[in-house]
Design an enzyme around this catalytic site. Structure first.
Site, PDB file in Angstrom:
ATOM      1  N   SER A 138     -69.725 -18.928 -73.046  1.00 20.91           N
ATOM      2  CA  SER A 138     -69.683 -19.232 -71.637  1.00 20.91           C
ATOM      3  C   SER A 138     -70.477 -20.467 -71.222  1.00 20.91           C
ATOM      4  CB  SER A 138     -70.198 -18.022 -70.853  1.00 20.91           C
ATOM      5  OG  SER A 138     -71.567 -17.777 -71.134  1.00 20.91           O
TER       6      SER A 138
ATOM      7  N   LYS B  23     -77.727 -24.471 -67.291  1.00 21.79           N
ATOM      8  CA  LYS B  23     -76.571 -23.609 -67.025  1.00 21.79           C
ATOM      9  C   LYS B  23     -76.765 -22.998 -65.643  1.00 21.79           C
ATOM     10  CE  LYS B  23     -74.041 -19.775 -69.243  1.00 21.79           C
ATOM     11  NZ  LYS B  23     -73.998 -18.885 -70.426  1.00 21.79           N
TER      12      LYS B  23
ATOM     13  N   SER C 246     -72.612 -17.216 -76.460  1.00 25.22           N
ATOM     14  CA  SER C 246     -72.337 -18.235 -75.444  1.00 25.22           C
ATOM     15  C   SER C 246     -73.102 -19.540 -75.562  1.00 25.22           C
ATOM     16  CB  SER C 246     -72.563 -17.656 -74.054  1.00 25.22           C
ATOM     17  OG  SER C 246     -71.454 -16.883 -73.694  1.00 25.22           O
TER      18      SER C 246
HETATM   19  N1  GLN Z   1     -67.745 -14.286 -75.256  1.00 26.18           N
HETATM   20  C1  GLN Z   1     -68.690 -13.254 -75.026  1.00 26.18           C
HETATM   21  C2  GLN Z   1     -68.338 -12.507 -73.764  1.00 26.18           C
HETATM   22  O1  GLN Z   1     -67.458 -12.911 -73.073  1.00 26.18           O
HETATM   23  C3  GLN Z   1     -70.084 -13.806 -74.980  1.00 26.18           C
HETATM   24  C4  GLN Z   1     -70.586 -14.159 -73.640  1.00 26.18           C
HETATM   25  C5  GLN Z   1     -71.990 -14.632 -73.620  1.00 26.18           C
HETATM   26  O2  GLN Z   1     -72.639 -14.783 -74.647  1.00 26.18           O
HETATM   27  N2  GLN Z   1     -72.510 -14.808 -72.424  1.00 26.18           N
HETATM   28  O3  GLN Z   1     -68.929 -11.494 -73.472  1.00 26.18           O
END
Ligand code: GLN
Length: 474
Positions: free
Chosen positions: A148, A72, A172
């Protein structure tokens, strides 16, 4: 043999059998990426020449000898670009050192290969907040891959990567794994070093694997886990040999099913998939026990206060002076304002504003402090549930992946969709998503993940149950 379809275990066997060399595997993988990724958008970049140098000296006797691992784009690998899918860092920032997870991967013989698309600074659930490019769900190109870590999951699902690493602050890793039909694990807080990962919310962030099988996740976890001198939150408890532990049977395992999770808002077809997965678990000797997590209705509010507060503080360093793009300005304040104004996308700005507000004097007690106290209640809910069961089973996402463009109009709806994943981050427990079938949406089968949640540092039991389920499902 199509290299890119292989799992870590299969590629290792192919190397050992002499069917292929790491150099050939990387060339084949790059060919697949060039041919097919333009239609998906999982990769932001890759550097074949650099990887080939690594491949030439790959030690195949190592646990991940010659295995390419996609990262990532918030994980530092020395000399590789790192953008967090933000205009701020794109084409301007190169990682000056290896993250601990990357150092451990290299020591195990793996080759960091490729930078995965993501939501900007890991904020989002659809990958649409990537400021660089769109990423599509390989199962339905009209739909999002989740986020994400959308690129990490989409690449593995589309057979454009053998395995990848993502990060999970509120779901994410698990949510894109669920939407793309692959395995994704958020390790317990402190199990994996965060040194060298761009921080989103430091009390929630963890790095973990996204792979084709549970066995591959176990194999990657045993490499990346363990203490780290540069991350004081990382715990040096010995790392079990997860890949050897997972094969044992699960007779007698007690699995809790939280009543609150099966209420309003859960897509009936997803509910049916989870219930059917529980029947499979029962056939493997597990007992299903209803449990209660009474404060569930507060988790989204708690998370979005704590996560944005920490993000507003962490992202203060992205100021146009120390990292990335720097705007033309006549004084320092203007330099900060213009650099940040131009560099950050709208979701990141929204979170910084929100996080700064909840931390501001006069509001701190009402929001941030209160959220921290409520966080304790969530932890107590889980402690009480785990006094009666070994694992908890749940959906990952209340709905299948949305169509591209659908989420934009309603950010609150996307925040609410994090309901089943964020508790694991708030409490520090481990959790994973393992594919449990598909649901049909507009005539297309879309993957659904079963979420299993384990006690802190309970990865052995978690992976063992997921592996048993995966084998039983076939
Ligand atoms: N969807 C969540 C957010 O937008 C989780 C993001 C993540 O785990 N990085 O904060």
């Amino acid at each position: 043999m199509n290299i890119s379809e292989l799992t870590i275990s299969q590629l290792r066997s192919a190397y050992t059998a002499g069917d292929i060399t790491p150099v050939e595997a990387l060339r084949a993988l790059a060919g697949e990426i060039d041919a097919r990724d333009p239609g998906i958008g999982a990769y932001l970049s890759y550097d074949l020449d650099r990887a080939l140098v690594d491949a030439q000296s790959a030690d195949l006797s190592q646990p991940l000898g010659g295995i390419p691992i996609l990262l990532k784009d918030l994980i530092s690998a020395k000399g590789h670009p790192l953008s967090c899918a933000s205009k701020f860092l794109e084409n301007t920032y190169t990682a000056p050192y290896d993250a601990t997870v990357v150092r451990k991967l290299r020591e195990a013989g793996a080759i960091p290969f490729g930078r995965a698309n993501m939501d900007e600074f890991a904020m989002g659930s659809t990958n649409e907040n990537s400021a660089i490019k769109l990423c599509r769900n390989p199962h339905d190109l009209e739909r999002v891959p989740g986020g994400s870590s959308g690129g990490s999951a989409a690449a593995v699902a589309a057979n454009l990567a053998i395995a990848s690493l993502g990060s999970d602050t509120g779901g994410s890793i698990r949510q894109p794994a669920s939407h793309c039909g692959v395995v994704g694990l958020k390790p317990s807080y402190g199990r994996v070093s965060r040194y060298g990962l761009a921080a989103f919310a430091s009390s929630l962030d963890q790095c973990g694997p996204i792979t084709k099988t549970v066995a591959d996740t176990a194999r990657l976890l045993e490499v990346i886990a363990g203490g780290c001198d540069y991350d004081s939150t990382c715990i040096s408890t010995p790392v079990p040999r997860y890949s050897e532990e997972i094969g044992k049977d699960i007779t007698g395992l007690r699995i809790g099913l939280p009543t609150e999770y099966f209420a309003e808002g859960l897509d009936p077809a997803i509910r049916e998939r989870i219930e059917s997965a529980m029947k499979t678990m029962e056939s493997l000797g597990a007992t299903i026990i209803p449990v209660s997590l009474p404060h569930t209705e507060y988790v989204v509010a708690i998370y979005y206060i704590i996560a944005t507060a920490e993000a507003s503080s962490n992202l203060a360093r992205i100021d146009g002076v120390r990292y990335g793009r720097r705007a033309e300005a006549s004084d320092l304040t203007e330099l900060y304002e213009k650099s940040r104004g131009e560099g950050f996308g709208s979701e990141v700005k929204r979170r910084i504003l929100f996080g700064t507000h909840v931390l501001s004097s006069g509001y701190y007690d009402a929001y941030y402090l209160r959220a921290q106290k409520a966080r304790t209640l969530i932890r107590q809910d889980f402690e009480s549930a785990f006094s009666r069961v070994d694992l908890i089973a749940a959906p990952v996402s209340p709905t299948p992946p949305v169509k591209i463009g659908e989420a934009e109009a309603d950010p609150l709806r996307m925040y609410l969709a994090d309901i089943y994943t964020i508790s694991a981050n708030l409490t520090g427990i481990c959790a994973l998503s393992v594919p449990c079938g598909t649901v049909s949406v507009e005539g297309k089968p879309l993957p659904v993940g079963l979420q299993l949640l384990g006690k802190p540092f309970g990865e052995v039991e978690l992976l063992r149950a997921a592996h048993a389920y995966e084998q039983a499902r076939g």
